[in-house]
Design an enzyme around this catalytic site. Structure first.
Site, mmCIF file in Angstrom:
data_model
loop_
_atom_site.group_PDB
_atom_site.id
_atom_site.type_symbol
_atom_site.label_atom_id
_atom_site.label_comp_id
_atom_site.label_asym_id
_atom_site.label_seq_id
_atom_site.Cartn_x
_atom_site.Cartn_y
_atom_site.Cartn_z
ATOM 1 N N HIS A 1 0.599 -1.116 -0.077
ATOM 2 C CA HIS A 1 0.117 -0.033 0.062
ATOM 3 C C HIS A 1 0.749 0.604 -0.159
ATOM 4 O O HIS A 1 0.461 2.401 -0.296
ATOM 5 C CB HIS A 1 -0.758 -0.288 0.854
ATOM 6 C CG HIS A 1 -0.084 -0.003 1.576
ATOM 7 N ND1 HIS A 1 0.282 -0.462 2.810
ATOM 8 C CD2 HIS A 1 -0.187 1.470 2.856
ATOM 9 C CE1 HIS A 1 1.135 0.095 4.424
ATOM 10 N NE2 HIS A 1 0.408 1.265 4.466
HETATM 11 N N1 UDP Z 1 -3.908 -5.615 8.969
HETATM 12 C C1 UDP Z 1 -5.632 -5.811 9.079
HETATM 13 N N2 UDP Z 1 -5.791 -5.731 8.105
HETATM 14 C C2 UDP Z 1 -5.288 -5.609 6.774
HETATM 15 C C3 UDP Z 1 -4.551 -5.552 6.680
HETATM 16 C C4 UDP Z 1 -3.187 -4.946 8.174
HETATM 17 O O1 UDP Z 1 -5.575 -5.791 10.507
HETATM 18 O O2 UDP Z 1 -5.436 -6.132 5.754
HETATM 19 C C5 UDP Z 1 -2.978 -5.033 10.005
HETATM 20 C C6 UDP Z 1 -1.850 -5.879 10.856
HETATM 21 O O3 UDP Z 1 -1.807 -6.723 10.978
HETATM 22 C C7 UDP Z 1 -0.865 -4.858 11.384
HETATM 23 C C8 UDP Z 1 -1.311 -3.194 10.836
HETATM 24 O O4 UDP Z 1 -3.127 -3.534 10.289
HETATM 25 O O5 UDP Z 1 -0.922 -4.609 12.221
HETATM 26 C C9 UDP Z 1 -0.404 -2.474 9.776
HETATM 27 O O6 UDP Z 1 -1.163 -1.505 8.807
HETATM 28 P P1 UDP Z 1 -0.415 -1.449 7.785
HETATM 29 O O7 UDP Z 1 -0.031 -1.862 7.169
HETATM 30 O O8 UDP Z 1 -1.948 -0.277 6.973
HETATM 31 O O9 UDP Z 1 0.663 0.556 8.012
HETATM 32 P P2 UDP Z 1 1.420 0.084 8.596
HETATM 33 O O10 UDP Z 1 2.160 -1.106 9.448
HETATM 34 O O11 UDP Z 1 2.728 -0.297 7.486
HETATM 35 O O12 UDP Z 1 1.955 1.916 9.073
#
Ligand code: UDP
Length: 354
Positions: A203
């Site tokens: 994403h």
């Molecule tokens: N996550 C979720 N459902 C999804 C995709 C991700 O619950 O369909 C959770 C994942 O387990 C993690 C968090 O969302 O705890 C990560 O979010 P994201 O990848 O959007 O953000 P980043 O960590 O890259 O800032």
């Protein structure tokens, strides 16, 4: 002691699930404000429902675009701070909501605590990296998840700042909600077999905001065949596939199981059951390290280096050859869980204020 927590996005919500219960046990007055950055059912409501996490205040964002939204969040948070009069404002992560909270605290003279402080990708083209640098610079309490954070913060230390190595509250959530994760029926719903599918999330703007990046995702799906690939698609990624006219090419991939963003319990059941994970996420590198599941992170750098040093994570460049090699060479047999990722980081944070 009155603590106000400001959250705004999916990964923020997941980092604060235990704070209300632990604060109550320690006799601390704690409330939560949601800045409204992520607001829809899949990216916000499902997490409040699953974690029974009721924000005490909600800011309804009307603005579009990062600068206007940051401005609106600062104004909304300034009003909430005037009302609640917290002794400290705590905010997690590295998103625009985190930056807005930090500025609102600073401008109202409220002591600021940053949760997940000190992480650095050393890549200033990442919007999150700028947020991390700015928020750490004006925070009074810096709560660190991994040892690289202590090293990175050496530059921002002054006499008034307090650095606390507490571990990872995201792992607290993973530990606390194991029964609900195990009870998820997502594997049978999606007709997946334990250990015999790939979990993919992509994403970040650097991955999905251009045609080559989207084409690479389709090519990588080809590489994974004949394994099924479960891909819960972030709204940003879906919008880009539509914008660049590649959605039908994606839908043609027969072993792809495409879903909307999933709730936490289902998603974690997939994390622990996947043969391996392909991602550009930050938090998923940590969750897969904790679950000892191989994770291939398609990014040139990570702000979470411990996941590569002792965990199950490898970084690969966004080239088909490199990703193919990483899939063939995956080996996590020596992986370990980082220090203090033990399910009790929330207690260590709040004991500082007790
Ligand atoms: N996550 C979720 N459902 C999804 C995709 C991700 O619950 O369909 C959770 C994942 O387990 C993690 C968090 O969302 O705890 C990560 O979010 P994201 O990848 O959007 O953000 P980043 O960590 O890259 O800032």
């Amino acid at each position: 002691m009155r603590i106000l927590i400001s959250v705004g996005t999916r990964p923020n919500f997941i980092k604060v699930t235990r704070f209300k219960a632990v604060a109550a046990a320690l006799g601390l007055d704690l409330s939560i404000v949601h800045t409204g950055q992520h607001y829809d059912d899949n990216m916000a409501k499902v997490f409040f429902d699953q974690f029974d996490l009721r924000p005490d205040r909600l800011i309804s964002l009307k603005a579009k675009g990062p600068s206007a939204q940051i401005g609106e969040m600062i104004m909304g948070l300034t009003d909430v701070i005037a009302d609640v009069k917290p002794d400290v404002l705590l905010t997690p992560g590295d998103v625009n909501s985190t930056l807005a909270a930090a500025i609102a605290a600073n401008k109202t003279g409220t002591p600021l605590a940053h949760l997940e402080s000190g992480l650095r990708s050393h890549d200033r083209t990442m919007p999150e990296e700028i947020n991390r640098i700015l928020v750490d610079e004006i925070s009074d309490h810096l709560f660190v998840t991994e040892k690289s954070g202590l090293h990175n913060l050496a530059d921002v230390v002054d006499g008034a700042k307090r650095i606390h190595f507490v571990g990872n509250t995201m792992i607290d959530t993973l530990v606390a909600f194991q029964p609900q994760i195990q009870a998820s029926s997502i594997l049978s719903e999606c007709q997946l077999e334990e250990g015999k599918f790939v979990l993919m999330t992509m994403h970040r703007p650097a991955t999905v905001d251009h045609l080559e990046g989207l084409q690479l995702i389709i090519d990588v799906l080809g590489l994974c065949a004949p394994r099924k690939v479960l891909f819960p698609m972030h709204p940003r990624t879906l919008a880009r596939f539509e914008e660049f006219g590649l959605k039908s090419a994606l839908m043609d991939v027969s072993h792809l199981v495409l879903t909307e963003p999933l709730g936490y319990f289902a998603f974690q059941r997939l994390v622990e059951s996947a043969e391996f994970i392909l991602t550009d996420s930050g938090g998923i590198q940590e969750e897969s390290t904790f679950k000892q599941v191989p994770c291939i992170t398609v990014r040139p750098n990570t702000e979470r280096p411990i996941t590569c040093e002792i965990g199950t994570n490898v970084l690969v460049e966004s080239k088909l050859d490199s990703i193919s090699k990483a899939i063939q060479e995956m080996d996590c047999s020596d992986a370990k869980i980082p220090d203090l990722w033990d399910g009790h980081s929330t207690e260590r944070v709040l004991e500082v204020f007790a």
